[in-house]
Design a protein around this motif. Structure first.
Motif, PDB file in Angstrom:
ATOM      1  N   ALA A  69     -37.866  59.573  44.238  1.00 16.15           N
ATOM      2  CA  ALA A  69     -38.895  59.878  45.044  1.00 16.15           C
ATOM      3  C   ALA A  69     -38.982  61.264  44.991  1.00 16.15           C
ATOM      4  N   ILE A  70     -37.438  61.986  44.011  1.00 17.22           N
ATOM      5  CA  ILE A  70     -37.733  63.478  44.628  1.00 17.22           C
ATOM      6  C   ILE A  70     -38.361  63.176  42.875  1.00 17.22           C
ATOM      7  N   CYS A  71     -38.024  62.614  41.724  1.00 12.06           N
ATOM      8  CA  CYS A  71     -39.202  63.061  40.541  1.00 12.06           C
ATOM      9  C   CYS A  71     -40.394  62.355  40.420  1.00 12.06           C
ATOM     10  N   GLU A  72     -40.708  62.489  41.654  1.00 13.90           N
ATOM     11  CA  GLU A  72     -42.034  61.818  41.415  1.00 13.90           C
ATOM     12  C   GLU A  72     -42.914  63.035  41.446  1.00 13.90           C
ATOM     13  N   GLY A  73     -43.794  63.250  39.907  1.00 15.39           N
ATOM     14  CA  GLY A  73     -44.832  64.843  39.840  1.00 15.39           C
ATOM     15  C   GLY A  73     -43.724  65.359  39.390  1.00 15.39           C
ATOM     16  N   ALA A  74     -42.369  65.633  38.844  1.00 16.66           N
ATOM     17  CA  ALA A  74     -41.507  66.894  38.447  1.00 16.66           C
ATOM     18  C   ALA A  74     -41.456  67.288  36.647  1.00 16.66           C
ATOM     19  N   ASP A  75     -41.109  67.823  36.413  1.00 17.66           N
ATOM     20  CA  ASP A  75     -41.594  68.742  35.150  1.00 17.66           C
ATOM     21  C   ASP A  75     -39.985  67.934  34.293  1.00 17.66           C
ATOM     22  N   ALA A  76     -38.817  68.046  34.798  1.00 22.77           N
ATOM     23  CA  ALA A  76     -37.611  67.290  34.196  1.00 22.77           C
ATOM     24  C   ALA A  76     -36.464  67.201  35.661  1.00 22.77           C
ATOM     25  N   ALA A 115     -24.398  55.417  40.737  1.00 20.19           N
ATOM     26  CA  ALA A 115     -24.887  55.343  41.099  1.00 20.19           C
ATOM     27  C   ALA A 115     -27.076  55.629  40.952  1.00 20.19           C
ATOM     28  N   TYR A 116     -25.982  57.054  39.502  1.00 17.62           N
ATOM     29  CA  TYR A 116     -26.986  57.686  38.745  1.00 17.62           C
ATOM     30  C   TYR A 116     -26.675  57.297  37.549  1.00 17.62           C
ATOM     31  N   ARG A 117     -26.045  57.207  37.243  1.00 12.98           N
ATOM     32  CA  ARG A 117     -25.886  56.481  35.686  1.00 12.98           C
ATOM     33  C   ARG A 117     -27.033  56.019  35.012  1.00 12.98           C
ATOM     34  N   SER A 118     -27.411  54.729  34.942  1.00 14.13           N
ATOM     35  CA  SER A 118     -28.113  54.024  34.702  1.00 14.13           C
ATOM     36  C   SER A 118     -29.726  54.067  34.920  1.00 14.13           C
ATOM     37  N   PRO A 119     -30.248  54.520  34.979  1.00  8.08           N
ATOM     38  CA  PRO A 119     -31.957  55.050  36.522  1.00  8.08           C
ATOM     39  C   PRO A 119     -32.974  53.816  35.382  1.00  8.08           C
ATOM     40  N   ASP A 120     -33.979  53.452  36.539  1.00 11.12           N
ATOM     41  CA  ASP A 120     -34.594  52.198  35.860  1.00 11.12           C
ATOM     42  C   ASP A 120     -35.945  52.935  34.413  1.00 11.12           C
ATOM     43  N   ALA A 121     -35.222  53.669  33.659  1.00 13.11           N
ATOM     44  CA  ALA A 121     -36.259  54.367  32.766  1.00 13.11           C
ATOM     45  C   ALA A 121     -37.866  54.278  32.740  1.00 13.11           C
ATOM     46  N   GLY A 122     -38.146  53.096  33.077  1.00  7.70           N
ATOM     47  CA  GLY A 122     -39.718  52.950  32.414  1.00  7.70           C
ATOM     48  C   GLY A 122     -39.953  53.595  34.522  1.00  7.70           C
ATOM     49  N   LYS A 123     -39.595  53.967  35.092  1.00  6.53           N
ATOM     50  CA  LYS A 123     -40.393  53.827  36.455  1.00  6.53           C
ATOM     51  C   LYS A 123     -39.685  55.403  36.838  1.00  6.53           C
ATOM     52  N   LEU A 124     -38.591  55.692  35.977  1.00  2.00           N
ATOM     53  CA  LEU A 124     -38.467  57.060  36.039  1.00  2.00           C
ATOM     54  C   LEU A 124     -39.778  57.345  34.987  1.00  2.00           C
ATOM     55  N   ALA A 125     -40.246  56.902  34.138  1.00  2.00           N
ATOM     56  CA  ALA A 125     -41.106  57.703  33.152  1.00  2.00           C
ATOM     57  C   ALA A 125     -43.081  57.494  33.634  1.00  2.00           C
ATOM     58  N   ARG A 126     -42.953  56.685  34.291  1.00  2.00           N
ATOM     59  CA  ARG A 126     -44.196  56.109  35.549  1.00  2.00           C
ATOM     60  C   ARG A 126     -44.288  56.832  36.284  1.00  2.00           C
TER      61      ARG A 126
END
Ligand SMILES: NC(=O)c1ccc[n+]([C@@H]2O[C@H](COP(=O)([O-])OP(=O)(O)OC[C@H]3O[C@@H](n4cnc5c(N)ncnc54)[C@H](O)[C@@H]3O)[C@@H](O)[C@H]2O)c1
Length: 434
Positions: free
Chosen positions: A375-382, A391-402
């Motif tokens: 949720a904190i990544c929504e609209g984030a620049d970086a 828990a952070y090591r292997s995020p869903d990269a596609g979801k993060l990109a969206r």
């Protein structure tokens, strides 16, 4: 044997629970009534894996909690002091809690007692405590028994220690502590007896050496960045040398926590008083400011001015496995981002409550805290990874990109899987990986 442990922080509570779990009758004492109420209700007031279960299974039978030192000392043959030794403004350790407790124990003891210094205390403290307890009604043997546990792995470290350092010139005291530690000393003899002052030096020099290893590797990472090398290759080759080893060789954002920063400063301070210049330790302290500075520099180069940019930060604890945020590099980073006008959103799997309190204590305002790392990544620049929680090591990269607006990921711990992120269109920057 009946013992008292004074101070129910990371060290005191772990020691008390582990001794109780191995059959010793333990009374833990603290001045913090709220903390004791929580403990009596079966709730450990900080995150340490396995500790709550151990406290619960021993509570009442062999593990007791009280604010009343006299009750705890009744019939007790060994008392451990495990209270805090926070830094004074000049870097020296504040010994007031230790000395106050020592004085009280000496006056309230009902019989001869062994007073064990488990808090991290500077050279000469054993002697200072002996001076404080001199002249009381019973014999008080003062022993230096520093603690080497790591937060996040504290139970394992206490139950299977690399070594138990016992600084004493009193044979009876050594014998009693040997009995107390016997359950943790079965595989091989881990007890190392020495003079109190040597024991005091062991604790500080161990922390200084480990912190120096971290600072050294962080410096090599800066060099790798500049030279176009990959610090991961360098780390692996260095670590495979048995004289060096892999431990404490990971580059990152610098060391933090409640021990390394304060203990290194206290060591330098004591040495200066003794007329010795600890140049290597001082260099390790100075170098520890560089990794966050370097990261902020990279962020400004890659993103342009940070003013108005939204930055998501994963991890606030000073390392994974703990909710301890004292001197955590994430806080220095966030302060730097806020100073540059960025909007910061941050998360941590365990440390949101402690982080909120720490932000308030430091007077840092405007950080949006959220337990949802996506949720904190929504609209984030970086996105910045500041603590390498698994828990952070292997995020869903596609979801993060969206979710994210920007494409920059700064991996402050070289813990993310770079290939997956790059494949999803991210620009990945690790530490020392150019
Ligand atoms: N945290 C670690 O990983 C670690 C590891 C090794 C050594 N140490 C050292 O051990 C000591 C304790 O560290 P910690 O992290 O457990 O501290 P902490 O701050 O978590 O806990 C200290 C506790 O002592 C209590 N206390 C203070 N004054 C007291 C008094 N007069 N009587 C009874 N209780 C009192 C406080 O209320 C608190 O609960 C420090 O010297 C620290 O440097 C810490």
């Amino acid at each position: 044997m009946k013992i008292a442990v004074i101070g129910t922080g990371y060290v005191g509570l772990v020691a008390g629970a582990c001794f109780a779990d191995s059959g010793t009758h333990v009374t833990c004492v603290d001045v913090n009534q709220a903390r004791l109420d929580e403990l009596k209700a079966g709730k450990v007031p900080f995150f340490e894996p396995g500790l709550e279960a151990m406290v619960t299974r021993n509570h009442r039978e062999r593990l007791h909690f009280t604010t009343d030192l006299a009750t705890a000392l009744n019939g007790c043959s060994v008392a451990f002091i495990a209270v805090g030794t926070p830094p004074n403004d000049d870097g020296s350790a504040d010994l007031s809690h230790v000395l106050d407790v020592a004085k009280d124990v000496a006056h309230l003891a009902t019989d001869d007692i062994i007073l064990v210094l488990k808090s991290t205390v500077p050279l000469g403290t054993n002697q200072k405590v002996r001076d404080v307890v001199r002249g009381c009604a019973h014999k008080v043997s003062v022993v230096s028994n520093p603690e080497f546990l790591k937060e996040g792995a504290a139970l394992g470290d206490f139950l299977k220690p690399d070594r138990v350092v016992i600084g004493t010139d009193d044979d009876h005291a050594f014998e009693m502590l040997s009995r107390l530690y016997a359950p943790f000393n079965r595989q091989r003899d881990r007890l190392q007896r020495m003079s109190p002052v040597s024991a005091e030096i062991v604790k500080y020099s161990a922390n200084a050496l480990l912190a120096t290893k971290i600072s050294f590797m962080n410096e090599i990472a800066l060099l790798c960045d500049q030279a176009g090398a990959d610090v991961e290759d360098v780390r692996l080759a260095l670590g495979s040398d048995r004289r060096i080893g892999y431990e404490f060789l990971y580059p990152g954002l610098g060391f933090g926590g409640s021990c390394f920063p304060k203990d290194l400063r206290a060591l330098v301070h004591t040495a200066t008083e003794l007329g010795i210049k600890l140049q290597v330790t001082q260099a390790a302290i100075d170098a520890n400011r560089e990794p966050v500075k370097a990261l902020l520099g990279h962020m400004e180069r890659d993103l342009g001015a940070l003013k108005g940019k939204t930055i998501a930060v994963w991890g606030l604890a000073f390392k994974p496995g703990t909710d301890d945020v004292r001197e955590a590099p994430a806080f220095t980073l966030i302060e730097g981002l806020l100073k540059r006008g960025a909007k910061v959103r941050a998360t941590d799997p365990q440390a949101l409550t402690t982080a909120k309190a720490r932000f308030e204590f430091l007077g840092i305002e405007g950080v949006e805290l959220n337990s949802d790392s996506l949720a904190i990544c929504e609209g984030a620049d970086a996105l910045v990874l500041a603590t390498e929680w698994s828990a952070y090591r292997s995020p869903d990269a596609g979801k993060l990109a969206r979710l994210m607006t920007g494409r920059h990921i700064f991996d402050g711990r070289n813990a993310l899987i770079k290939g997956e992120l790059v494949d999803a269109g991210f620009i990945y920057r690790g530490v020392g990986r150019s």
